[in-house]
Scaffold this motif. Structure first.
Motif, short mmCIF file in Angstrom:
data_model
loop_
_atom_site.label_atom_id
_atom_site.label_comp_id
_atom_site.label_asym_id
_atom_site.label_seq_id
_atom_site.Cartn_x
_atom_site.Cartn_y
_atom_site.Cartn_z
N VAL A 170 0.81 -1.22 0.00
CA VAL A 170 0.00 0.00 0.00
C VAL A 170 0.85 1.27 0.00
CG1 VAL A 170 -1.70 1.38 1.29
CG2 VAL A 170 -1.98 -1.11 1.07
N ASN A 171 1.73 1.42 0.97
CA ASN A 171 2.44 2.70 1.12
C ASN A 171 3.54 2.93 0.09
OD1 ASN A 171 4.37 0.97 2.07
ND2 ASN A 171 4.39 1.78 4.16
N SER A 172 3.79 1.93 -0.76
CA SER A 172 4.76 2.15 -1.83
C SER A 172 4.09 2.21 -3.20
CB SER A 172 5.83 1.04 -1.83
OG SER A 172 5.24 -0.21 -2.09
N SER A 173 2.76 2.14 -3.21
CA SER A 173 2.02 2.20 -4.47
C SER A 173 1.98 3.62 -5.01
CB SER A 173 0.59 1.69 -4.26
OG SER A 173 0.58 0.32 -3.95
N ARG A 174 2.11 3.72 -6.32
CA ARG A 174 2.08 5.03 -6.99
C ARG A 174 0.67 5.27 -7.52
NH1 ARG A 174 6.48 7.62 -8.80
NH2 ARG A 174 5.68 7.86 -10.93
N VAL A 175 0.07 6.37 -7.08
CA VAL A 175 -1.32 6.67 -7.42
C VAL A 175 -1.41 8.01 -8.15
CG1 VAL A 175 -3.64 7.11 -6.51
CG2 VAL A 175 -2.17 5.38 -5.43
N GLU B 24 -3.02 9.23 4.68
CA GLU B 24 -3.10 8.52 5.95
C GLU B 24 -2.55 7.10 5.82
OE1 GLU B 24 -4.29 9.50 9.09
OE2 GLU B 24 -4.17 11.52 8.22
N TYR B 25 -2.59 6.57 4.59
CA TYR B 25 -2.08 5.23 4.32
C TYR B 25 -0.64 5.27 3.79
CZ TYR B 25 -6.86 3.44 4.78
OH TYR B 25 -8.09 3.08 5.27
N GLY B 26 -0.04 6.44 3.81
CA GLY B 26 1.34 6.56 3.35
C GLY B 26 1.47 6.76 1.85
N ILE B 27 0.36 7.07 1.19
CA ILE B 27 0.37 7.29 -0.26
C ILE B 27 0.32 8.79 -0.54
CG2 ILE B 27 -0.87 6.92 -2.43
CD1 ILE B 27 -2.07 4.38 -1.14
N ASN B 28 1.24 9.28 -1.35
CA ASN B 28 1.22 10.67 -1.79
C ASN B 28 0.86 10.72 -3.27
OD1 ASN B 28 2.15 12.37 0.53
ND2 ASN B 28 3.88 10.93 0.45
N PRO B 29 -0.43 10.89 -3.56
CA PRO B 29 -0.88 10.83 -4.96
C PRO B 29 -0.37 11.98 -5.81
CG PRO B 29 -2.66 11.59 -3.56
CD PRO B 29 -1.55 11.16 -2.64
N ILE B 30 -0.17 11.68 -7.09
CA ILE B 30 0.18 12.70 -8.07
C ILE B 30 -1.12 13.16 -8.71
CG2 ILE B 30 1.42 13.14 -10.23
CD1 ILE B 30 3.32 10.85 -9.39
N ILE B 31 -1.27 14.46 -8.89
CA ILE B 31 -2.54 15.00 -9.40
C ILE B 31 -2.34 15.66 -10.76
CG2 ILE B 31 -4.43 16.61 -8.95
CD1 ILE B 31 -3.80 16.20 -5.95
N VAL B 32 -3.23 15.31 -11.68
CA VAL B 32 -3.22 15.88 -13.03
C VAL B 32 -4.55 16.58 -13.26
CG1 VAL B 32 -3.24 15.35 -15.50
CG2 VAL B 32 -1.65 14.16 -13.99
N ASP B 33 -4.52 17.81 -13.72
CA ASP B 33 -5.75 18.51 -14.08
C ASP B 33 -5.43 19.62 -15.08
OD1 ASP B 33 -8.14 20.12 -14.17
OD2 ASP B 33 -8.77 19.11 -12.33
N PRO B 34 -5.80 19.43 -16.35
CA PRO B 34 -5.50 20.43 -17.38
C PRO B 34 -6.35 21.69 -17.29
CG PRO B 34 -6.85 18.68 -18.29
CD PRO B 34 -6.52 18.27 -16.89
N VAL B 35 -7.38 21.63 -16.46
CA VAL B 35 -8.34 22.73 -16.36
C VAL B 35 -8.15 23.57 -15.10
CG1 VAL B 35 -10.80 23.31 -16.26
CG2 VAL B 35 -10.02 21.44 -17.72
N ALA B 36 -7.73 22.94 -14.02
CA ALA B 36 -7.68 23.58 -12.70
C ALA B 36 -6.79 24.82 -12.65
CB ALA B 36 -7.20 22.57 -11.66
N MET C 285 2.54 4.13 -12.94
CA MET C 285 1.53 4.19 -11.88
C MET C 285 1.00 2.79 -11.56
SD MET C 285 1.15 7.26 -10.79
CE MET C 285 2.76 7.93 -11.18
N ASP C 286 0.60 2.60 -10.31
CA ASP C 286 -0.09 1.38 -9.90
C ASP C 286 -1.61 1.58 -9.96
OD1 ASP C 286 2.16 -0.40 -8.90
OD2 ASP C 286 2.52 1.42 -7.74
N VAL C 287 -2.02 2.82 -9.67
CA VAL C 287 -3.45 3.15 -9.62
C VAL C 287 -3.71 4.46 -10.36
CG1 VAL C 287 -5.44 3.59 -8.12
CG2 VAL C 287 -3.58 2.11 -7.32
N VAL C 288 -4.77 4.47 -11.15
CA VAL C 288 -5.24 5.70 -11.78
C VAL C 288 -6.67 5.93 -11.32
CG1 VAL C 288 -5.86 6.86 -13.93
CG2 VAL C 288 -3.74 5.54 -13.80
N ILE C 289 -6.91 7.07 -10.67
CA ILE C 289 -8.25 7.43 -10.21
C ILE C 289 -8.82 8.48 -11.15
CG2 ILE C 289 -9.64 8.37 -8.32
CD1 ILE C 289 -7.49 7.46 -6.37
N LEU C 290 -9.84 8.12 -11.89
CA LEU C 290 -10.54 9.07 -12.76
C LEU C 290 -11.55 9.80 -11.89
CD1 LEU C 290 -10.90 6.69 -15.78
CD2 LEU C 290 -9.96 8.98 -15.97
N ALA C 291 -11.18 10.97 -11.40
CA ALA C 291 -11.97 11.65 -10.37
C ALA C 291 -12.93 12.71 -10.90
CB ALA C 291 -11.04 12.28 -9.34
#
Length: 439
Positions: free
Chosen positions: A316-321, A349-361, A383-389
């Protein structure tokens, strides 16, 4: 000759106090029919408008560049106008109580520059009673004038939907109200200059204030119901979207969907109504229950992301999100009260520091308000996980191959996709072997 006629003949001016996602489009629209002063305390924002730059992307640079609005951060200019529209934010405090500071500050500024014969219309979302019980005393104190004798007030709730190119100021029926019949008539006629859909005359200022807060409270409750269903169906291993698609075939089923509820309206307005109810001795049952559900959805999504990581036998804490999207809604640069930050904080809180992409923000706003750096999608890989938010147009148009480039080079079963907005075709994604989860 009344004030409406003087405005039409350009003998008197309209002022907009607050040039954000709501105030600026109103100023631009009125400038096609009358002389308009656009006032904001943010000099940097005003300078951008003067240069013809639209940071909100609501009307576009060309409209800003070619409009006749007199943009200024000099409050003395307000003395030149007789019809004033106040459109400043009305956020909430950390304890969820209304933060009336912006509307009070705007009232003080306007009061210092208010002249006899003026009409002041508030558009900021408030609980019933704020215009007459909070704002009017400030206007009177600062101006030395008497409401009803020297100036009049009204209320017309803003209904502009940021990022929406269909439901605009011109196409949405405008609710208007005034302290008396004469004032109401003038306010209605002034707004009819720019609102093609027409106006609705509310019985009173308090009725108009109440109408605004229940519009978004109703939507909030309906989304909360969908979110609760999503939680229940997830436990049953039933696809929520499939259930809703089936239910929508009935003519009277309301087409709401689960999701994150942020922004400066839906996630805020219900607290204004419940705050006033508490003052009167009534504790909200349904409204606050809905708020609790919606406020916890970011945490819920993060928890299910972690569960997916564990199921994929990753650490978990070494996963790239990577999180695609940071604004509070699609195709809009506004990050105010974005609930994506809840996903970010919970993952940390789980030791994951997600990378954030947003072309509009608005990248500067994201750093200033949340200390979040927005990255370019071309910088993302392994990446290990991609969250389409957030369902920005740019993300909806991404192909599976483009999404796949964001992942580590490993078998698809190890690649986790969390599809918050159900952008992707579930059947195709699962058939390709991805570990897929959605609300």
């Amino acid at each position: 000759m009344n004030l409406y006629e003087e405005i039409v003949k350009r003998k008197e001016k309209i002022s907009l106090i607050g040039l954000g996602y709501v105030g600026m489009p109103i100023a631009v629209a009125f400038s096609k029919k009358a002389k308009v002063i656009g006032f904001d305390v943010n000099k940097e924002k005003v300078d951008m408008y003067i240069k013809g730059i639209d940071p909100t992307k609501e009307v576009g640079n060309n409209e800003i560049k070619n409009c006749s609005v007199e943009f200024t951060c000099s409050e003395e200019k307000l003395k030149e106008a007789k019809f004033h529209i106040v459109a400043v934010p009305t956020p909430i405090n950390e304890d969820k109580s209304p933060d009336l500071y912006p509307v009070k500050a705007a009232s003080k500024t306007l009061g210092r520059n208010l002249t006899k014969g003026s009409i002041v219309v508030y558009e900021s979302t408030v609980f019933p009673g704020v215009t007459e019980e909070v704002c009017v005393p400030i206007l009177e104190k600062e101006s030395g004038l008497k409401c009803g004798r020297d100036f009049k007030v009204g209320y017309s709730p803003e209904r502009i939907n940021p990022g929406d190119k269909v439901h605009r100021l011109e196409t949405i029926v405008k609710v208007v109200s005034g302290m008396d019949t004469e004032t109401l008539d003038i306010i209605a006629k002034v707004y009819e200059l720019v609102v093609d859909a027409g106006v609705y005359k509310a019985d009173s200022i308090k009725v108009a204030e109440a109408a605004k807060v229940i519009e978004n409270s109703q939507r909030d409750i309906n989304i909360a119901f969908m979110n609760e269903l999503s939680i229940i169906f997830n436990k049953m291993d039933i696809d929520t979207k499939a259930v809703l698609d089936a239910a929508k075939t009935k003519w009277n089923f309301l087409g709401f969907e689960p999701g994150l509820v942020g922004g400066h309206c839906i996630g805020v307005d219900p607290y204004y109504l419940t705050y006033k109810a508490e003052q009167l001795g009534y504790h909200s049952q349904i409204i606050l229950s809905g708020r609790r559900i919606n406020d916890n959805m970011g945490k819920y999504i993060a928890e299910n992301t972690v569960k997916s990581i564990i199921k994929s036998q990753k650490v978990v804490n070494s996963s790239r999100v990577c999180i695609l999207g940071f604004t509070f809604k699609e195709n809009c640069p506004d990050t105010r009260n974005t609930k994506i930050i809840d996903i970010v904080d919970e993952l940390k809180e789980y030791g994951i520091n997600p990378i954030i992409v947003d072309p509009v923000a608005d990248k500067e706003e994201a750093i200033r308000e949340y200390e979040v750096d927005i990255c370019d999608i071309n910088e993302i890989s392994d990446m290990d996980v991609v969250i389409l938010a957030v369902s920005h147009k740019e993300f909806k148009e991404m192909s599976i191959k483009e999404i796949d480039k964001l992942f580590r080079n490993e078998e698809n079963g190890k690649k986790i996709i969390v599809d918050v907005k159900s952008i992707l075709n579930k059947d195709i994604i699962i058939k390709l072997g991805y570990n897929y989860w959605r609300l």
